[in-house]
Scaffold this motif. Structure first.
Motif, PDB file in Angstrom:
ATOM      1  N   VAL A 258       0.790  -1.136  -0.061  1.00 23.21           N
ATOM      2  CA  VAL A 258      -0.067   0.122  -0.042  1.00 23.21           C
ATOM      3  C   VAL A 258       0.857   1.181  -0.111  1.00 23.21           C
ATOM      4  N   PRO A 259       0.670   2.051  -0.920  1.00 19.27           N
ATOM      5  CA  PRO A 259       1.644   3.428  -0.853  1.00 19.27           C
ATOM      6  C   PRO A 259       1.052   4.384  -0.077  1.00 19.27           C
ATOM      7  N   LEU A 260       1.973   4.983   0.743  1.00 17.37           N
ATOM      8  CA  LEU A 260       1.547   5.871   1.797  1.00 17.37           C
ATOM      9  C   LEU A 260       2.374   7.266   1.565  1.00 17.37           C
ATOM     10  N   SER A 261       1.685   8.122   1.762  1.00 18.80           N
ATOM     11  CA  SER A 261       2.183   9.759   1.711  1.00 18.80           C
ATOM     12  C   SER A 261       3.144   9.891   2.743  1.00 18.80           C
ATOM     13  N   PRO A 262       4.232  10.928   2.749  1.00 23.95           N
ATOM     14  CA  PRO A 262       5.065  10.749   3.865  1.00 23.95           C
ATOM     15  C   PRO A 262       4.407  11.124   5.200  1.00 23.95           C
ATOM     16  N   GLU A 263       3.170  11.939   5.090  1.00 18.12           N
ATOM     17  CA  GLU A 263       2.327  12.397   6.225  1.00 18.12           C
ATOM     18  C   GLU A 263       1.716  11.191   6.964  1.00 18.12           C
ATOM     19  N   LYS A 264       1.240  10.292   5.947  1.00 19.07           N
ATOM     20  CA  LYS A 264       0.511   9.001   6.397  1.00 19.07           C
ATOM     21  C   LYS A 264       1.551   8.031   6.917  1.00 19.07           C
ATOM     22  N   PHE A 265       2.720   7.836   6.329  1.00 18.17           N
ATOM     23  CA  PHE A 265       4.055   7.170   6.545  1.00 18.17           C
ATOM     24  C   PHE A 265       4.233   7.604   7.955  1.00 18.17           C
ATOM     25  N   GLU A 266       4.507   8.745   8.259  1.00 19.45           N
ATOM     26  CA  GLU A 266       5.042   9.181   9.571  1.00 19.45           C
ATOM     27  C   GLU A 266       3.966   8.835  10.846  1.00 19.45           C
ATOM     28  N   LEU A 267       2.626   8.929  10.373  1.00 19.06           N
ATOM     29  CA  LEU A 267       1.505   8.874  11.340  1.00 19.06           C
ATOM     30  C   LEU A 267       1.573   7.434  11.748  1.00 19.06           C
ATOM     31  N   ILE A 268       1.471   6.714  10.815  1.00 18.40           N
ATOM     32  CA  ILE A 268       1.276   5.069  11.054  1.00 18.40           C
ATOM     33  C   ILE A 268       2.591   4.645  11.724  1.00 18.40           C
ATOM     34  N   ALA A 269       3.711   5.191  11.473  1.00 19.80           N
ATOM     35  CA  ALA A 269       5.197   4.837  12.099  1.00 19.80           C
ATOM     36  C   ALA A 269       5.022   5.205  13.629  1.00 19.80           C
ATOM     37  N   ASN A 270       4.113   6.370  13.840  1.00 21.37           N
ATOM     38  CA  ASN A 270       4.316   6.607  15.482  1.00 21.37           C
ATOM     39  C   ASN A 270       2.935   5.966  16.093  1.00 21.37           C
ATOM     40  N   GLN A 271       1.971   5.919  15.542  1.00 16.08           N
ATOM     41  CA  GLN A 271       0.768   5.273  16.076  1.00 16.08           C
ATOM     42  C   GLN A 271       1.098   3.748  16.437  1.00 16.08           C
TER      43      GLN A 271
ATOM     44  N   VAL B 122      11.382   1.591  -0.201  1.00 17.32           N
ATOM     45  CA  VAL B 122      11.928   0.720  -1.409  1.00 17.32           C
ATOM     46  C   VAL B 122      11.998   1.280  -2.711  1.00 17.32           C
ATOM     47  N   PRO B 123      12.829   0.668  -3.568  1.00 17.47           N
ATOM     48  CA  PRO B 123      13.349   1.444  -4.837  1.00 17.47           C
ATOM     49  C   PRO B 123      11.824   1.331  -5.559  1.00 17.47           C
ATOM     50  N   GLU B 124      11.666   2.256  -6.751  1.00 19.37           N
ATOM     51  CA  GLU B 124      10.442   2.343  -7.212  1.00 19.37           C
ATOM     52  C   GLU B 124      10.022   0.897  -7.857  1.00 19.37           C
ATOM     53  N   GLY B 125       8.931   0.612  -7.666  1.00 23.98           N
ATOM     54  CA  GLY B 125       8.470  -0.880  -8.308  1.00 23.98           C
ATOM     55  C   GLY B 125       8.996  -1.927  -7.561  1.00 23.98           C
ATOM     56  N   LYS B 126       9.395  -1.969  -6.481  1.00 29.89           N
ATOM     57  CA  LYS B 126      10.018  -3.164  -5.724  1.00 29.89           C
ATOM     58  C   LYS B 126       8.885  -3.549  -4.435  1.00 29.89           C
ATOM     59  N   SER B 127       7.930  -2.540  -4.098  1.00 27.38           N
ATOM     60  CA  SER B 127       7.258  -2.757  -2.956  1.00 27.38           C
ATOM     61  C   SER B 127       6.596  -4.289  -2.842  1.00 27.38           C
ATOM     62  N   LYS B 128       5.852  -4.824  -4.160  1.00 25.88           N
ATOM     63  CA  LYS B 128       5.495  -6.005  -4.047  1.00 25.88           C
ATOM     64  C   LYS B 128       6.579  -7.273  -3.668  1.00 25.88           C
ATOM     65  N   GLU B 129       7.776  -7.147  -4.296  1.00 23.39           N
ATOM     66  CA  GLU B 129       8.784  -8.126  -3.793  1.00 23.39           C
ATOM     67  C   GLU B 129       9.206  -7.928  -2.685  1.00 23.39           C
ATOM     68  N   ALA B 130       9.182  -6.683  -1.878  1.00 25.48           N
ATOM     69  CA  ALA B 130       9.599  -6.688  -0.605  1.00 25.48           C
ATOM     70  C   ALA B 130       8.699  -7.065   0.234  1.00 25.48           C
TER      71      ALA B 130
ATOM     72  N   TYR C 126       4.329   1.206   2.239  1.00 22.42           N
ATOM     73  CA  TYR C 126       5.559   1.823   1.875  1.00 22.42           C
ATOM     74  C   TYR C 126       5.662   3.285   1.401  1.00 22.42           C
ATOM     75  N   LEU C 127       6.515   3.956   1.745  1.00 18.68           N
ATOM     76  CA  LEU C 127       6.715   5.349   1.314  1.00 18.68           C
ATOM     77  C   LEU C 127       6.434   5.649   0.056  1.00 18.68           C
ATOM     78  N   ASP C 128       5.368   6.265  -0.536  1.00 20.56           N
ATOM     79  CA  ASP C 128       5.331   6.541  -1.728  1.00 20.56           C
ATOM     80  C   ASP C 128       6.176   7.671  -2.269  1.00 20.56           C
ATOM     81  N   GLY C 129       6.911   7.395  -3.424  1.00 22.59           N
ATOM     82  CA  GLY C 129       7.768   8.190  -4.055  1.00 22.59           C
ATOM     83  C   GLY C 129       9.216   8.384  -3.365  1.00 22.59           C
ATOM     84  N   GLY C 130       9.252   7.412  -2.301  1.00 18.38           N
ATOM     85  CA  GLY C 130      10.472   7.046  -1.438  1.00 18.38           C
ATOM     86  C   GLY C 130      11.111   8.334  -1.184  1.00 18.38           C
TER      87      GLY C 130
END
Length: 466
Positions: free
Chosen positions: A256-269, A319-327, A342-346
């Motif tokens: 699932v792609p996550l914006s930086p804000e959503k990524f940071e929020l989930i990390a903390n929660q 992840v590198p672009e296009g590698k989320s499913k593999e990871a 994963y962090l959308d746009g890295g």
């Protein structure tokens, strides 16, 4: 009759596809079922049996998912007890597959339920042996994974000796050996890089099949030099016994792609571990603070299993672009099913959002030689055997395998230079140390491979003054 070895290099694991007259048997499948389903669809075939050689410890098998999707019967050998439906084969029991026959040979030793499968062709001749972790090319399976209160590793090694001598070595030399693992697996010590051989050649070249070897000699040699098993082995074996979440659900939740804000929020929660799977050079140059590096371009899944102690740990990916499913897939192969996205746009997207990045100083071996003096703190994170073979005279052995247990031996006020053999493991070690509060770290690019070409004093046990 068709036999296909489906070899996965990052796990050094071999699964097998056997087909005769439109009936298929899969031996020791990986977690994701798509490769097998695509094959049977292409061949217009049907999976009749899923044979498991034992309760795997180094990966989560795909047998449960595959059985649910195909209606195939899961077959284990004697002594296998599971929380899901299986057929428990008797020793020497046979299974028809089209025009060929598969015979179960109970070969305890690696584990108590370990079973090898003998493929008998349509002419009634023994054709191939699928040996699981009982017999590798150049080695045998380690006998220390199934010890219990009343069964020691010495007991299991003795069982393995008997299994090899009584069940496998009497077979003809032209029988083909298909093992479950090759070089790089922690299930043995000296596995060959080859993934298929004849039994006759193994009788000539595999130390464990030496004809004049006594049982005690076998026990001593098999147990000599075995490192402690990685912490995830017992947990993966339990998942293989009790079942697990479907891979489709794991992938849907984790890819699932996550914006930086959503990524940071989930990390903390969620208290999620930030796992960066890019290259070591990219990570060292810039990364999210407190993230851990384990790159997809190395032995990714085994190092995840060795270093992340909780299989249920929430994980967020960089992840590198296009590698989320593999990871996500490779994490699930060793039982880490709680990836949350994963962090959308890295990293570039992270920086555009004005988020902080961190770095770890990385220098060449030549620069290190210029800075070198006897007072430096040098951490050699290679395995003990690598260190013993040759190391820097002032280097301290600090194996990455045991970094979690020995973190307390280091001083956060000191500066540490970190190296491995080529640079992958040192970046992992440096990332873990940095996340634990060690700020003064220097990674040595190219590791000992590059340091060997410098004039920095080195030593080994055979040549202490070299």
């Amino acid at each position: 009759m068709k036999i296909e070895q489906i070899y996965t290099g990052c796990l050094a694991q071999g699964a097998y596809y056997i087909e005769s007259e439109g009936e298929v048997a899969i031996i020791d499948p990986l977690r994701e079922t798509a490769p097998y389903l695509k094959r049977i669809e292409k061949e217009n075939a049907k999976v009749k049996y899923i044979f498991e050689t034992h309760f795997h410890a180094d990966f989560v098998s795909g047998h449960v998912d595959l059985a649910e999707k195909t209606g195939a019967t899961i077959v284990y050998g004697p002594n296998a007890k599971t929380s899901y439906d299986i057929y428990q084969a008797k020793d020497n029991e046979t299974f028809k597959l089209g025009k060929v026959t598969i015979k179960a040979l109970h070969t305890p030793g690696h584990t108590l339920e370990s079973t090898t499968y003998l493929l008998i062709d349509e002419d009634g001749k023994n054709h191939a042996l699928f040996t699981g972790d009982t017999l590798f090319l150049g080695d045998v399976g380690r006998p220390d994974l199934a010890i219990k209160q009343d069964i020691t590793k010495e007991d299991l090694a003795a069982m393995l000796f008997d299994s090899l001598r009584n069940k496998i070595m009497p077979l003809a030399d032209n029988v083909i050996v298909y093992p479950a693992h090759g070089a790089g697996s922690a299930c043995g010590k000296n596995l060959s890089k080859e993934t298929v051989d004849t039994l006759g050649n193994q009788k000539k070249t595999n130390y464990a099949l030496r004809a004049d070897m006594t049982k005690q000699e076998f026990v001593d040699e098999v147990l000599d030099g075995i490192m402690p098993p990685p912490q995830y082995f017992s947990k993966n074996a339990m998942l293989n016994k009790e079942g697990y979440s479907t891979f489709d659900d794991v992938l849907e939740k984790g890819d699932v792609p996550l914006s930086p804000e959503k990524f940071e929020l989930i990390a903390n929660q969620e208290g999620a571990l930030l796992l960066d799977v890019r290259t070591q050079d990219e990570f060292l140059k810039e990364h999210i603070p407190n993230s851990i590096f384990i790159g997809l371009n190395g032995s990714f899944a085994p190092w995840v299993g060795a270093l992340i102690t909780d299989l249920k740990q929430p994980i967020l990916l960089i992840v590198p672009e296009g590698k989320s499913k593999e990871a996500v897939t490779r994490l699930s192969r060793v039982g880490y099913d709680n990836t949350l996205g994963y962090l959308d746009g890295g990293i570039e997207n992270w920086k555009k959002a004005d988020k902080e990045v961190a770095t770890i100083n990385s220098i060449t071996a030549e620069t290190f030689q210029e800075e070198y003096n006897d007072s430096l703190n040098i951490l050699d994170v290679r395995k003990p055997g690598e260190y013993e073979s040759e190391h820097l005279e002032k280097g301290i052995t600090f194996p990455l395998d045991f970094i979690n247990e020995h973190m307390g031996e280091l001083d956060k006020n000191k500066k540490y230079y970190v190296h491995c053999a080529g640079g992958y493991r040192s970046a992992i070690a440096a990332s873990i140390l940095k996340a634990r509060g060690f700020e003064n770290l220097v990674d040595i690019k190219g590791g000992f491979g590059a340091l060997k070409n410098t004039e920095i004093p080195k030593t080994n046990y055979s040549c202490p003054n070299s």
